[in-house]
Write an enzyme that holds these catalytic residues in place. Structure first.
Site, PDB file in Angstrom:
ATOM      1  N   ASN A  78      -3.921 -16.827  15.141  1.00 32.64           N
ATOM      2  CA  ASN A  78      -4.298 -15.414  15.022  1.00 32.64           C
ATOM      3  C   ASN A  78      -3.862 -14.804  13.693  1.00 32.64           C
ATOM      4  OD1 ASN A  78      -5.233 -15.512  17.697  1.00 32.64           O
ATOM      5  ND2 ASN A  78      -3.182 -15.081  18.470  1.00 32.64           N
ATOM      6  N   ILE A 138       4.731 -20.015  18.049  1.00 30.53           N
ATOM      7  CA  ILE A 138       3.988 -21.241  18.371  1.00 30.53           C
ATOM      8  C   ILE A 138       4.992 -22.385  18.426  1.00 30.53           C
ATOM      9  CG2 ILE A 138       2.403 -22.952  17.373  1.00 30.53           C
ATOM     10  CD1 ILE A 138       0.562 -20.662  16.621  1.00 30.53           C
ATOM     11  N   GLU A 191       4.063  -1.776  18.515  1.00 29.28           N
ATOM     12  CA  GLU A 191       2.735  -1.554  17.935  1.00 29.28           C
ATOM     13  C   GLU A 191       1.663  -1.465  19.005  1.00 29.28           C
ATOM     14  OE1 GLU A 191       2.312  -4.751  15.165  1.00 29.28           O
ATOM     15  OE2 GLU A 191       2.128  -6.243  16.718  1.00 29.28           O
ATOM     16  N   LYS A 251       0.604 -27.898  25.821  1.00 27.14           N
ATOM     17  CA  LYS A 251      -0.355 -28.976  26.149  1.00 27.14           C
ATOM     18  C   LYS A 251       0.232 -29.954  27.171  1.00 27.14           C
ATOM     19  CE  LYS A 251      -3.211 -27.163  23.211  1.00 27.14           C
ATOM     20  NZ  LYS A 251      -4.123 -26.175  23.738  1.00 27.14           N
TER      21      LYS A 251
HETATM   22  O1  0RQ Z   1      -3.640 -22.730  23.699  1.00 30.03           O
HETATM   23  O2  0RQ Z   1      -4.679 -21.918  25.765  1.00 30.03           O
HETATM   24  O3  0RQ Z   1      -5.786 -23.688  24.340  1.00 30.03           O
HETATM   25  O4  0RQ Z   1      -3.699 -24.243  25.651  1.00 30.03           O
HETATM   26  O5  0RQ Z   1      -1.529 -21.790  21.705  1.00 30.03           O
HETATM   27  O6  0RQ Z   1      -0.364 -20.031  23.593  1.00 30.03           O
HETATM   28  O7  0RQ Z   1       1.447 -19.983  25.270  1.00 30.03           O
HETATM   29  O8  0RQ Z   1      -0.829 -18.967  25.845  1.00 30.03           O
HETATM   30  O9  0RQ Z   1       0.801 -17.886  24.213  1.00 30.03           O
HETATM   31  O10 0RQ Z   1      -1.225 -16.315  24.163  1.00 30.03           O
HETATM   32  O11 0RQ Z   1       1.180 -15.531  23.879  1.00 30.03           O
HETATM   33  O12 0RQ Z   1       0.012 -16.813  22.086  1.00 30.03           O
HETATM   34  C1  0RQ Z   1       2.038 -17.197  18.996  1.00 30.03           C
HETATM   35  C2  0RQ Z   1      -0.404 -17.516  19.297  1.00 30.03           C
HETATM   36  C3  0RQ Z   1       1.098 -17.185  21.299  1.00 30.03           C
HETATM   37  C4  0RQ Z   1       0.612 -15.251  19.761  1.00 30.03           C
HETATM   38  C5  0RQ Z   1       0.836 -16.793  19.834  1.00 30.03           C
HETATM   39  C6  0RQ Z   1      -1.245 -23.117  22.141  1.00 30.03           C
HETATM   40  C7  0RQ Z   1      -1.232 -23.018  23.651  1.00 30.03           C
HETATM   41  C8  0RQ Z   1      -2.402 -22.068  23.880  1.00 30.03           C
HETATM   42  C9  0RQ Z   1      -1.612 -19.798  23.049  1.00 30.03           C
HETATM   43  P1  0RQ Z   1      -4.520 -23.178  24.975  1.00 30.03           P
HETATM   44  P2  0RQ Z   1       0.233 -19.244  24.828  1.00 30.03           P
HETATM   45  P3  0RQ Z   1       0.150 -16.545  23.669  1.00 30.03           P
HETATM   46  C10 0RQ Z   1       2.056  -8.479  18.131  1.00 30.03           C
HETATM   47  C11 0RQ Z   1       2.914  -9.394  17.331  1.00 30.03           C
HETATM   48  C12 0RQ Z   1       1.613 -13.957  16.296  1.00 30.03           C
HETATM   49  C13 0RQ Z   1       1.462 -12.497  16.042  1.00 30.03           C
HETATM   50  C14 0RQ Z   1       2.475 -11.665  16.704  1.00 30.03           C
HETATM   51  C15 0RQ Z   1       0.464 -14.756  18.335  1.00 30.03           C
HETATM   52  C16 0RQ Z   1      -2.290 -21.113  22.703  1.00 30.03           C
HETATM   53  O13 0RQ Z   1       1.686 -14.586  20.363  1.00 30.03           O
HETATM   54  O14 0RQ Z   1      -0.604 -14.779  17.775  1.00 30.03           O
HETATM   55  O15 0RQ Z   1       3.514 -12.090  17.169  1.00 30.03           O
HETATM   56  N1  0RQ Z   1       1.569 -14.312  17.694  1.00 30.03           N
HETATM   57  N2  0RQ Z   1       2.134 -10.420  16.725  1.00 30.03           N
HETATM   58  O16 0RQ Z   1      -1.385 -24.259  24.249  1.00 30.03           O
HETATM   59  C17 0RQ Z   1      -0.077 -26.452  19.524  1.00 30.03           C
HETATM   60  C18 0RQ Z   1       2.089 -25.637  19.659  1.00 30.03           C
HETATM   61  C19 0RQ Z   1       1.606 -24.603  20.522  1.00 30.03           C
HETATM   62  C20 0RQ Z   1       0.236 -24.581  20.805  1.00 30.03           C
HETATM   63  C21 0RQ Z   1       1.217 -22.894  21.802  1.00 30.03           C
HETATM   64  N3  0RQ Z   1       3.374 -25.712  19.335  1.00 30.03           N
HETATM   65  N4  0RQ Z   1       1.212 -26.512  19.191  1.00 30.03           N
HETATM   66  N5  0RQ Z   1      -0.612 -25.497  20.312  1.00 30.03           N
HETATM   67  N6  0RQ Z   1       0.041 -23.531  21.606  1.00 30.03           N
HETATM   68  N7  0RQ Z   1       2.196 -23.564  21.154  1.00 30.03           N
HETATM   69  C22 0RQ Z   1       0.548  -8.593  17.969  1.00 30.03           C
HETATM   70  C23 0RQ Z   1      -0.081  -7.795  16.869  1.00 30.03           C
HETATM   71  O17 0RQ Z   1       0.395  -7.728  15.802  1.00 30.03           O
HETATM   72  C24 0RQ Z   1      -1.358  -7.114  17.143  1.00 30.03           C
END
Ligand code: 0RQ
Length: 500
Positions: free
Chosen positions: A377, A357, A287, A401
């Site tokens: 998101n 996540i 995408e 974290k």
């Molecule tokens: O927060 O920066 O405040 O510490 O979540 O995590 O590891 O930087 O990863 O930016 O790739 O995001 C799933 C949200 C991952 C994203 C997700 C906290 C972590 C950090 C971000 P801080 P990372 P990313 C294509 C396909 C769903 C949609 C999708 C997403 C922040 O990839 O939105 O796949 N995916 N779409 O610290 C608490 C946990 C955590 C947590 C991570 N277990 N508990 N906080 N974090 N794990 C896109 C489209 O469709 C357009």
């Protein structure tokens, strides 16, 4: 001027047409191709209306996330009545999590048909960005297609931001196709990633164009963090896994198209695929096209990329525009309904790679909610691809974290992708291959291969000696690790043996 009938207006003139309660379909899939000047003007109007004591909020429907000029400005002006299908803006996220803005999380492939079916209410205006418009209503879109074609078809009126940052030569990059609706729908005739089935221009009824706003605003795409050792290792693990599958003959020797999510892990995964000599040059049916794809295309590691958005940082977009002929032969932008279409994903045999996540020991994945409550998101396109993939992969670091959160838990606190759709989980620790394994076998595979060593014993303690049932879940303790984080900000050292 395009014609006598289509007036050139200011963004404030456009905003003036929009009324309280209107539902608007905005262009944009990520900040790429998102409307910018008109949403900013609508935000200004909202602020003025609120100061005058009047209510003013609009329904905001887009392709996916957008840029600060759209989601950020409208959220700060408290002008969003409801929002769908996906967002990644910190101001809007805060409003959603406070319950001040309604948000419903949708599979991105389903948004256009839901809008056509009337499930989202009447779309009054389509507010879209274009590279060119003709008197006959032929529009060349910019860096994304998203749901723009559908919004233009179903809206009463169309407002266009004509953006001179994008060359007229973009014509030919897009392939606009909209399926018929049931009971008349036929197959989507795409049999390879590069197949064209539609029109290079979006054709609209010119009498619906209420005005054109001329702009020069660049896409608000941020850069990427350099990959760190953890994301680097995740990328290498994914590449090693796919190389192994190829060697074992479980992936055809010409390889299969790749779908990759957005963000730093996705960038590192693609880089690792390109760097792995065992993986042949491949195609993408995805995408989003991010910066890393362009580099790999230059090096010949990626042969073709079909997507719905070109989400490039400004210097990389400039590089693409300077050598547009090269990239137009290798890149195709389709409506999100087609880029993410389950039928095509299943037919082409796509390998999907998305980010979690958290994942649980049974293979369920949470992609959207932190500690079960707070929206991050949205599901985006991850479900469209995962459920229909040839092999579905989820990646994430084993902890978050600073180690205080294990991303491998006894049960996810919110479910987006179930154990029935998730085949492989990859962290920096290793690769858990869940195919053909029962729940207990999956639990051992995930904990031993993917969980951080600091958490392995307590996760084993949760299920090792429980003999009761096919999936031996113990409801009293299933969220003990989440509970510990809520109470003392750390999941480490939780006694899970109470579950026996
Ligand atoms: O927060 O920066 O405040 O510490 O979540 O995590 O590891 O930087 O990863 O930016 O790739 O995001 C799933 C949200 C991952 C994203 C997700 C906290 C972590 C950090 C971000 P801080 P990372 P990313 C294509 C396909 C769903 C949609 C999708 C997403 C922040 O990839 O939105 O796949 N995916 N779409 O610290 C608490 C946990 C955590 C947590 C991570 N277990 N508990 N906080 N974090 N794990 C896109 C489209 O469709 C357009």
């Amino acid at each position: 001027m395009v014609s006598e009938q289509i007036p050139v207006i200011t963004a404030d003139d456009a905003a003036e047409m929009v009324k309280d309660g209107d539902i608007i379909g905005f262009s944009g899939f990520t900040p790429a191709g998102a409307a910018k000047e008109i949403p900013k003007a609508i935000a200004r109007k909202a602020t003025g209306e609120h100061e005058a004591g009047r209510s003013f909020k609009i329904g905001v429907v887009t392709g996916a996330s957008t840029g600060d000029s759209l989601d950020g400005e409208l959220a700060r002006a408290n002008a969003v009545l409801f929002r769908t299908p996906y967002q990644s803006d910190k101001f809007l996220r805060a409003q959603i999590n406070k319950g001040e803005t309604h948000f419903f999380d949708m599979h991105l492939s389903m948004l256009p048909q839901a809008a056509r079916y009337g499930f989202l209410g009447k779309v009054k205006y389509a507010v879209i960005e274009a590279a060119s418009v003709t008197e006959a209503g032929e529009i060349v879109l910019t860096t994304s297609v998203g749901a723009t074609n559908t919004f233009c078809n179903i809206a009463d009126k169309i407002l266009i931001e004509l953006n001179d940052q994008h060359p007229a030569e973009l014509k030919g990059l897009h392939d606009i196709y909209e399926p018929l609706d049931p009971p008349h729908r036929r197959e989507i005739p795409i049999y390879s990633a590069s197949e064209r089935i539609g029109s290079p221009v979006l054709k609209v009824d010119p009498s619906k164009i209420a005005g054109i706003v001329e702009t020069s605003a660049p896409d608000e795409v941020g850069g990427f963090k350099e990959s760190d050792p953890v994301t680097q290792k995740i990328g290498e693990n994914v590449a090693d896994f796919l190389a192994q599958e190829l060697k074992a003959g479980r992936i055809p020797k010409d390889f299969l198209p790749i779908q990759s999510g957005v963000g730093n892990i996705a960038n590192a995964v693609l880089g690792a695929l390109g760097a792995n000599p065992a993986i042949p040059a491949f195609e993408m049916y995805s995408e989003v096209i991010q910066d890393s794809v362009i580099g790999l295309m230059r090096e010949g590691d990626i042969k073709f990329a079909s997507a719905t958005s070109l989400t490039l940082s400004p210097p990389v977009l400039k590089e693409v525009y300077q050598d547009l002929d090269f990239y137009k032969e290798r890149i195709l932008l389709r409506p999100q309904e087609i880029s993410n279409h389950p039928e095509v994903v299943r037919r082409l045999g796509i390998i999907s790679i998305n980010t979690a996540i958290e994942a649980d020991i049974w293979g369920n994945v949470n992609s959207t909610h932190v500690m079960g409550n707070n929206l991050m998101n949205g599901i985006g396109g991850s479900g469209d691809f995962t459920r229909n993939a040839y092999i579905s992969i989820f990646t994430c670091p084993s902890t978050a974290k600073g180690g205080a959160i294990s991303t491998i838990v006894p049960m996810v606190a919110h479910l987006d992708h179930s154990e029935h759709s998730v085949q492989v989980i990859v962290t920096e620790q290793g690769i858990a291959d869940l195919r053909g394994k029962d729940p207990i076998e999956r639990a051992r595979e995930i904990v031993d291969k993917c969980a951080h060593p600091e958490y392995r014993d307590q996760l084993h303690a949760y299920f090792d000696d429980v003999k009761d049932g096919h999936t031996p879940q113990t409801l009293q303790t299933v969220f003990a690790m989440h509970q510990a984080f809520m109470e003392k900000k750390d999941m480490r050292g939780v006694d899970m043996t109470g579950s026996k």
